[in-house]
Design an enzyme around this catalytic site. Structure first.
Site, PDB file in Angstrom:
ATOM      1  N   LEU A  64       0.622  -1.180  -0.258  1.00  0.00           N
ATOM      2  CA  LEU A  64      -0.299  -0.126  -0.508  1.00  0.00           C
ATOM      3  C   LEU A  64       0.909   1.035   0.322  1.00  0.00           C
ATOM      4  O   LEU A  64       0.586   1.808   1.221  1.00  0.00           O
ATOM      5  CB  LEU A  64      -0.726  -0.160   1.146  1.00  0.00           C
ATOM      6  CG  LEU A  64      -2.134   1.094   1.010  1.00  0.00           C
ATOM      7  CD1 LEU A  64      -3.295   0.155   0.105  1.00  0.00           C
ATOM      8  CD2 LEU A  64      -2.999   1.390   2.768  1.00  0.00           C
ATOM      9  N   GLY A  65       1.627   1.361  -0.963  1.00  0.00           N
ATOM     10  CA  GLY A  65       2.588   2.785  -0.997  1.00  0.00           C
ATOM     11  C   GLY A  65       2.215   3.871  -2.155  1.00  0.00           C
ATOM     12  O   GLY A  65       0.772   4.091  -1.796  1.00  0.00           O
ATOM     13  N   ARG A  66       2.671   4.518  -2.803  1.00  0.00           N
ATOM     14  CA  ARG A  66       1.684   5.567  -3.106  1.00  0.00           C
ATOM     15  C   ARG A  66       0.703   4.394  -4.834  1.00  0.00           C
ATOM     16  O   ARG A  66      -0.383   5.354  -4.994  1.00  0.00           O
ATOM     17  CB  ARG A  66       2.347   6.125  -4.037  1.00  0.00           C
ATOM     18  CG  ARG A  66       3.876   7.416  -3.275  1.00  0.00           C
ATOM     19  CD  ARG A  66       4.276   8.067  -4.442  1.00  0.00           C
ATOM     20  NE  ARG A  66       5.795   8.653  -4.060  1.00  0.00           N
ATOM     21  CZ  ARG A  66       6.742   7.527  -4.058  1.00  0.00           C
ATOM     22  NH1 ARG A  66       6.714   7.011  -4.422  1.00  0.00           N
ATOM     23  NH2 ARG A  66       8.340   8.207  -3.279  1.00  0.00           N
ATOM     24  N   ILE A  67       1.199   3.913  -4.989  1.00  0.00           N
ATOM     25  CA  ILE A  67       0.479   3.245  -6.410  1.00  0.00           C
ATOM     26  C   ILE A  67      -0.353   2.533  -5.691  1.00  0.00           C
ATOM     27  O   ILE A  67      -1.894   2.546  -6.222  1.00  0.00           O
ATOM     28  CB  ILE A  67       1.415   2.578  -7.489  1.00  0.00           C
ATOM     29  CG1 ILE A  67       2.198   3.115  -7.870  1.00  0.00           C
ATOM     30  CG2 ILE A  67       0.297   1.454  -7.984  1.00  0.00           C
ATOM     31  CD1 ILE A  67       3.472   2.736  -8.893  1.00  0.00           C
ATOM     32  N   ARG A  95       4.774  -4.308   5.072  1.00  0.00           N
ATOM     33  CA  ARG A  95       5.803  -4.826   5.261  1.00  0.00           C
ATOM     34  C   ARG A  95       5.334  -4.783   7.790  1.00  0.00           C
ATOM     35  O   ARG A  95       5.379  -5.348   8.301  1.00  0.00           O
ATOM     36  CB  ARG A  95       6.935  -4.349   6.028  1.00  0.00           C
ATOM     37  CG  ARG A  95       8.092  -4.744   4.990  1.00  0.00           C
ATOM     38  CD  ARG A  95       8.909  -3.843   4.458  1.00  0.00           C
ATOM     39  NE  ARG A  95       8.462  -2.926   4.112  1.00  0.00           N
ATOM     40  CZ  ARG A  95       9.417  -1.593   3.086  1.00  0.00           C
ATOM     41  NH1 ARG A  95       9.912  -2.228   3.250  1.00  0.00           N
ATOM     42  NH2 ARG A  95       8.189  -0.432   2.901  1.00  0.00           N
ATOM     43  N   SER A  96       4.174  -3.991   7.084  1.00  0.00           N
ATOM     44  CA  SER A  96       3.173  -3.531   8.466  1.00  0.00           C
ATOM     45  C   SER A  96       2.441  -2.876   8.917  1.00  0.00           C
ATOM     46  O   SER A  96       2.102  -1.962   7.550  1.00  0.00           O
ATOM     47  CB  SER A  96       4.501  -3.228   9.848  1.00  0.00           C
ATOM     48  OG  SER A  96       4.803  -2.502   9.504  1.00  0.00           O
ATOM     49  N   ARG A 145       6.118  -6.051 -10.348  1.00  0.00           N
ATOM     50  CA  ARG A 145       6.828  -6.306 -10.734  1.00  0.00           C
ATOM     51  C   ARG A 145       7.158  -8.160 -11.047  1.00  0.00           C
ATOM     52  O   ARG A 145       6.681  -9.306 -10.619  1.00  0.00           O
ATOM     53  CB  ARG A 145       8.736  -7.027 -10.295  1.00  0.00           C
ATOM     54  CG  ARG A 145       9.040  -5.385 -10.106  1.00  0.00           C
ATOM     55  CD  ARG A 145       9.721  -4.929 -11.410  1.00  0.00           C
ATOM     56  NE  ARG A 145      10.740  -3.453 -11.559  1.00  0.00           N
ATOM     57  CZ  ARG A 145       9.888  -2.276 -12.660  1.00  0.00           C
ATOM     58  NH1 ARG A 145       9.051  -2.354 -12.414  1.00  0.00           N
ATOM     59  NH2 ARG A 145      10.645  -1.192 -11.603  1.00  0.00           N
ATOM     60  N   ASP A 198       1.004  -6.997 -15.883  1.00  0.00           N
ATOM     61  CA  ASP A 198       1.731  -6.276 -16.758  1.00  0.00           C
ATOM     62  C   ASP A 198       2.745  -6.405 -16.645  1.00  0.00           C
ATOM     63  O   ASP A 198       3.833  -6.092 -18.008  1.00  0.00           O
ATOM     64  CB  ASP A 198       1.399  -4.918 -16.371  1.00  0.00           C
ATOM     65  CG  ASP A 198       1.736  -3.608 -17.116  1.00  0.00           C
ATOM     66  OD1 ASP A 198       1.673  -4.559 -18.491  1.00  0.00           O
ATOM     67  OD2 ASP A 198       2.221  -3.123 -17.430  1.00  0.00           O
ATOM     68  N   GLU A 209      11.049 -10.391 -18.373  1.00  0.00           N
ATOM     69  CA  GLU A 209      10.464  -9.225 -20.093  1.00  0.00           C
ATOM     70  C   GLU A 209      11.676  -9.534 -21.033  1.00  0.00           C
ATOM     71  O   GLU A 209      12.724  -9.024 -20.710  1.00  0.00           O
ATOM     72  CB  GLU A 209      10.188  -7.922 -19.281  1.00  0.00           C
ATOM     73  CG  GLU A 209       9.368  -8.482 -18.161  1.00  0.00           C
ATOM     74  CD  GLU A 209       8.623  -7.176 -18.137  1.00  0.00           C
ATOM     75  OE1 GLU A 209       9.007  -5.789 -17.907  1.00  0.00           O
ATOM     76  OE2 GLU A 209       7.153  -7.499 -16.679  1.00  0.00           O
ATOM     77  N   HIS A 213       3.952  -4.525 -20.332  1.00  0.00           N
ATOM     78  CA  HIS A 213       5.292  -3.066 -18.786  1.00  0.00           C
ATOM     79  C   HIS A 213       4.373  -2.134 -19.382  1.00  0.00           C
ATOM     80  O   HIS A 213       5.301  -1.786 -20.222  1.00  0.00           O
ATOM     81  CB  HIS A 213       6.378  -3.757 -19.397  1.00  0.00           C
ATOM     82  CG  HIS A 213       7.228  -3.205 -17.783  1.00  0.00           C
ATOM     83  ND1 HIS A 213       7.938  -3.560 -17.643  1.00  0.00           N
ATOM     84  CD2 HIS A 213       6.583  -2.338 -17.090  1.00  0.00           C
ATOM     85  CE1 HIS A 213       8.028  -3.258 -16.150  1.00  0.00           C
ATOM     86  NE2 HIS A 213       7.523  -1.893 -15.785  1.00  0.00           N
TER      87      HIS A 213
HETATM   88  C1  8YV Z   1       9.085   1.214 -16.414  1.00  0.00           C
HETATM   89  C2  8YV Z   1       8.738   0.813 -14.156  1.00  0.00           C
HETATM   90  O1  8YV Z   1       9.875   2.241 -15.399  1.00  0.00           O
HETATM   91  O2  8YV Z   1       8.060   3.506 -13.450  1.00  0.00           O
HETATM   92  C3  8YV Z   1       8.609   1.704 -13.170  1.00  0.00           C
HETATM   93  O3  8YV Z   1       9.125   1.018 -12.333  1.00  0.00           O
HETATM   94  O4  8YV Z   1       8.518  -0.429 -14.384  1.00  0.00           O
HETATM   95  C4  8YV Z   1       7.716   1.615 -15.426  1.00  0.00           C
HETATM   96  O5  8YV Z   1       7.183   2.561 -15.353  1.00  0.00           O
HETATM   97  C5  8YV Z   1       9.151   2.226 -18.096  1.00  0.00           C
HETATM   98  O6  8YV Z   1       8.182   1.411 -19.012  1.00  0.00           O
HETATM   99  C6  8YV Z   1      10.282   2.656 -18.599  1.00  0.00           C
HETATM  100  O7  8YV Z   1      10.735   2.176 -18.897  1.00  0.00           O
END
Ligand code: 8YV
Length: 314
Positions: free
Chosen positions: A150-153, A173-174, A230, A254, A259, A277
């Site tokens: 639960l960070g910014r995104i 993490r907590s 990731r 995504d 990759e 991605h």
């Molecule tokens: C890539 C990302 O950086 O922000 C990240 O951590 O994985 C993506 O935004 C973007 O695809 C540029 O290569």
């Protein structure tokens, strides 16, 4: 003399053009022309990477004059941070500017998987509709959403999900003070309680393989897994196995372990939506990321502090 800067990632032209104007800039020279890279390596002061790129200890050892790595992306799990710390190399990233896009894609994937956009689209295009209506799918609004990280995104995803009346819980993490969503102490405990499990955690060793067979089993046959973080966070073989055996209902992915290679098993599955991605991949956001990645280098080489040095979270 202009500082020498190299890129180690695919970057958009609107960034490389500016870098070429301001610096002695070489685009992916280490891949394109290793001999030329060897020749300039001793004078390279800046490196531009991406979220996906790797900057290893070995690469840094070949760049004794490196001072700054500007990451065009928010994630920096490909950078050997121990090596940068030992050398006093500044690492910057592009937080905030991509948050909305990544959260939008997470919501889009949830709906695309659950409402079966791809098979339904195929149903129309292949003429099957004339034979009868499409099968019933599963509802997103009001469902239970679990956010892993639960960070910014993660928070931006939660905010959007609130508008869908989803019941939101998270693990991190907590427990995070002041957060109104229910906290579960592990990915497994969270998975047991939700219909949608969205991965929005940092990559790197701390989260490697944390979404494993056990977590997928807990998510269950009605559960949908979404990953906009990731590939490394998920045990991809366990995911393929769970999808094959119907242990989870579907997935929206995504990001991948290796990759741009996506396992053929995933490509063959119709309950999986795959995107290459592209969560931050809109023109508006990539321009904002480019501005920030450039501004970090500009500030550094003007002798000022970088704008957005990474917040190292160990
Ligand atoms: C890539 C990302 O950086 O922000 C990240 O951590 O994985 C993506 O935004 C973007 O695809 C540029 O290569």
């Amino acid at each position: 003399m202009k500082p020498t800067v190299v890129s180690v990632a695919h970057l958009p032209d609107f960034l490389t053009d500016r870098l070429r104007e301001a610096f002695d800039f070489r685009d992916r020279v280490h891949e394109r022309d290793p001999a030329a890279f060897d020749a300039i390596a001793p004078r390279v002061r800046g490196i531009v990477a991406s979220g996906e790129a790797r900057v290893s200890r070995d690469l840094l050892a070949r760049l004794p004059a490196a001072e700054i790595i500007s990451v065009f992306g928010v994630g920096y799990d490909g950078i050997d941070l121990e090596a940068t710390r030992e050398r006093g190399i500044t690492v910057t990233n592009t937080p905030e500017v991509l948050t909305d896009d990544v959260a939008d894609l997470a919501i889009g994937l949830m709906i695309a998987v659950s409402r079966e956009f791809l098979p339904a689209d195929c149903y129309v295009r292949s003429g099957c509709w004339a034979e009868g209506p499409y099968r019933l799918t599963r509802k997103v609004s009001g469902a239970r959403l679990g956010i892993f990280g639960l960070g910014r995104i993660g928070r931006a995803i939660a905010l959007r999900a609130e508008a869908f009346g989803m019941r939101i819980s998270y693990t991190d993490r907590s427990e995070i003070a002041g957060v109104k969503y229910a906290y579960f102490p592990s990915a497994r405990a969270l998975a047991e309680q939700v219909d949608f499990f969205v991965v929005s955690a940092y990559g790197g060793p701390a989260t490697r393989g944390l979404v494993d067979a056990d977590v997928l089993e807990a998510l269950g046959p009605n559960g949908v897994l979404i990953n906009i973080a990731r590939g490394s966070v998920i045990d991809e073989l366990a995911l393929i196995d769970a999808l094959k055996k119907g242990r989870i209902r579907g997935a929206g992915l995504d990001v991948f372990a290796d990759e741009p290679d996506v396992p053929p098993e995933l490509i063959a599955m119709e309950n999986v939506v795959l995107t290459p991605h592209v969560a931050s991949g809109t023109l508006e956001t990539r321009k904002a990321m480019a501005d920030l990645a450039y501004a970090n280098l500009e500030a550094h080489f003007a002798g000022k502090p970088a704008l957005t040095p990474i917040r190292v979270e160990n």
